[in-house]
Design a protein around this motif. Structure first.
Motif: not given
Length: 120
Positions: A41-51, A53-59
């Motif tokens: 639930n963290t905003p992404v900063e799009v540097m190239e292309g489109g994005w 939705g949301a990104l989730v990363i689990l470890e």
């Protein structure tokens, strides 16, 4: 080796009760497998292309732990609360070792394409 579950989720609308329940319960499905959130639930900063939705990363401590978590009855019971409310792509991937050097990957790819001992 550390492994990651990465999801690119595209909600169908604002969070509803099912999505909120999913968010409230997911950590308990990950705990037995050593899983934790790195991005959520963290905003992404799009540097190239489109994005959209949301990104989730689990470890997870290892790829097998991530696989076992994803296939677990606890997570599979919970997953429809998410999938009914948002499209998404989910992948599992091994991380790299701490002292990883991308030059070794370039050398292996070069040898694969050009043959052993090839120098460009």
């Amino acid at each position: 080796m550390t492994a990651y579950a990465i999801a690119h989720l595209r909600p169908d609308g604002p969070a509803n009760e099912e999505v909120l329940e999913y968010i409230e319960r997911i950590q308990s499905t990950m705990d037995p497998y050593g899983g934790r959130f790195l991005v959520h639930n963290t905003p992404v900063e799009v540097m190239e292309g489109g994005w959209p939705g949301a990104l989730v990363i689990l470890e997870f401590p290892a790829i097998e732990a991530a696989r076992t978590w994803f296939a677990s009855p606890a997570y599979q019971e919970l997953a429809p609360l998410r999938t009914r409310n948002m499209a998404g792509d989910v992948v599992l991937v091994d991380g790299v070792v701490r002292d990883y050097d991308p030059r070794s990957t370039a050398a292996a790819l070069r040898a694969e394409v050009l043959g052993p001992g090839a120098v460009v």
